[in-house]
Design an enzyme around this catalytic site. Structure first.
Site, PDB file in Angstrom:
ATOM      1  N   SER A   1       0.795  -1.226   0.000  1.00 45.60           N
ATOM      2  CA  SER A   1       0.000   0.000   0.000  1.00 45.60           C
ATOM      3  C   SER A   1       0.832   1.283   0.000  1.00 45.60           C
ATOM      4  CB  SER A   1      -0.955   0.017   1.197  1.00 45.60           C
ATOM      5  OG  SER A   1      -2.052  -0.837   0.971  1.00 45.60           O
TER       6      SER A   1
ATOM      7  N   LYS B   1       0.210   3.799  -2.692  1.00 50.16           N
ATOM      8  CA  LYS B   1      -0.813   4.846  -2.647  1.00 50.16           C
ATOM      9  C   LYS B   1      -0.221   6.234  -2.431  1.00 50.16           C
ATOM     10  CE  LYS B   1      -4.494   1.747  -1.027  1.00 50.16           C
ATOM     11  NZ  LYS B   1      -3.827   0.530  -0.517  1.00 50.16           N
TER      12      LYS B   1
ATOM     13  N   SER C   1      -6.472   3.801   3.702  1.00 51.16           N
ATOM     14  CA  SER C   1      -5.734   2.967   2.752  1.00 51.16           C
ATOM     15  C   SER C   1      -6.665   2.106   1.906  1.00 51.16           C
ATOM     16  CB  SER C   1      -4.725   2.063   3.492  1.00 51.16           C
ATOM     17  OG  SER C   1      -3.793   1.497   2.591  1.00 51.16           O
TER      18      SER C   1
END
Length: 359
Positions: free
Chosen positions: A41, A44, A101
């Site tokens: 993640s 991102k 997230s």
């Protein structure tokens, strides 16, 4: 070379790690910062950076509605729980991306900005090239595992620095402790926000292959550091190891502005000109991060061209400043003309020619 010995950086139980100063970009500690890893993640950060860039460009707004697709709702992993067919303000999706997230938010934003996630991924890879992220390849907007989806700690530092530098208003979202959407409240996954008051971002990541990862940013006494810790065994470990890195940086290093852009730092003799000298300075602010005691012995040795003849133009490189501590050269920066010096008249040039001959 320093007035006091600098202790070695902490040895962390991580696949790779990196500690850098936000402003100077100096590396304070590192272990295999160019090792290819799965970003999970942490991807991102780039997704949010591109959305922030489009907001600044005016192609999208925080208030405009985004239609959620079935693909976005079905995104596996962490979610903000958006529903297909409904509209969500872009600003809410951005908060769901950064605070929760949300993989679903990542897909929805990518589709909205670039008409498809594939098109958005092309934008991500082009921006990675622009930022100098030579060890990075993106295959999706959320960080789900893919053979062509990888990065490095050094590249993560580049995009994290860019986010903080270029879009401070969007970066401020990383410090929000929680976000409520669709009657569901989720806390920010970066537990360092509660454990260290200096920390105001940035992003966690986890997959089985990537391990537990954390990009953290903190500011104390005007000095901002970014730590990247990748591939630890647990959330507890990534938090503890990140804090160890940040503590090391703040305890033993300092960042100072050496020169301010446009301010004179020296001058040079000019021949054949209406002025006898020209002021010299730097094009951009020069910041340095050094062990704390090193600033006590930091000196600048200004070197200018042997013969500078008018006319000179603003921005013309006429010398350099060599920064030294003891016998070690720590860096150098070009010195540019801060003023224009026009050529003098014929009699002045004749006089200078005679002076130059005897000089």
């Amino acid at each position: 070379m320093w007035a006091a010995p600098l202790p070695a950086p902490p040895q962390l139980s991580a696949t790779s790690y990196l500690l850098v100063d936000q402003v100077s970009g100096e590396t304070l500690a590192a272990k295999e910062p160019d090792k290819r890893v799965e970003p999970a993640s942490l991807t991102k950060i780039m997704t949010a950076y591109l959305v922030a860039a489009e907001l600044e460009r005016g192609s999208v707004t925080l208030e405009e509605p985004v239609i959620v697709s079935a693909e976005a709702q079905a995104a596996p992993g962490s979610r903000m729980f958006i529903e297909a067919g409904k509209t969500v303000p872009l600003g809410e999706l951005l908060r769901g991306l950064i605070i929760q997230s949300g993989n679903d938010a990542s897909v929805a934003l990518a589709e909205h900005v670039a008409a498809s996630e594939a098109g958005f991924v092309d934008m991500m890879n082009r921006m990675a090239d622009t930022l100098g992220m030579s060890g990075t390849s993106y295959a999706n907007a959320s960080g789900l595992p893919h053979p062509d989806h990888y990065t490095t700690a050094r590249d993560l530092a580049l995009v994290a620095r860019a986010m903080i530098r270029d879009f401070p208003d969007v970066y401020a979202l990383y410090s929000e402790p929680e976000f409520r959407f669709n009657d569901i409240t989720q806390k920010n996954r970066n537990r360092l926000l509660w454990l260290d008051e200096r920390v105001d971002g940035m992003k966690t990541g986890h997959t089985e292959a990537a391990g537990y990862c954390l990009v953290a940013s903190a500011e104390r006494d005007g000095m901002r550091l970014i730590s990247i810790v990748l591939g630890t065994a647990s959330d507890k470990t990534r938090v503890a190891e990140s804090q160890r890195l940040l503590n090391y940086g703040y305890r033993f290093f300092r960042t100072e502005r050496i020169y301010a852009a446009g301010e004179p730092v020296g001058e040079a003799r000019v021949w054949m000109g209406r002025e006898d000298s020209v002021r010299l300075g730097v094009e951009e602010d020069l910041w340095m991060t050094l062990p704390r005691d090193a600033f006590d012995s930091l000196e600048s040795r200004i070197e200018v061209s042997d013969y500078i003849r008018a006319p000179t133009r603003i921005g013309e490189e006429l010398g350099r400043s060599v920064l030294v501590a003891g016998d070690e050269v720590l860096g150098e920066v070009p010195l540019l003309a801060l003023q224009k010096v026009d050529e003098g008249g014929i009699f002045l040039r004749m006089r200078h020619s005679i002076m130059r001959y005897f000089h």
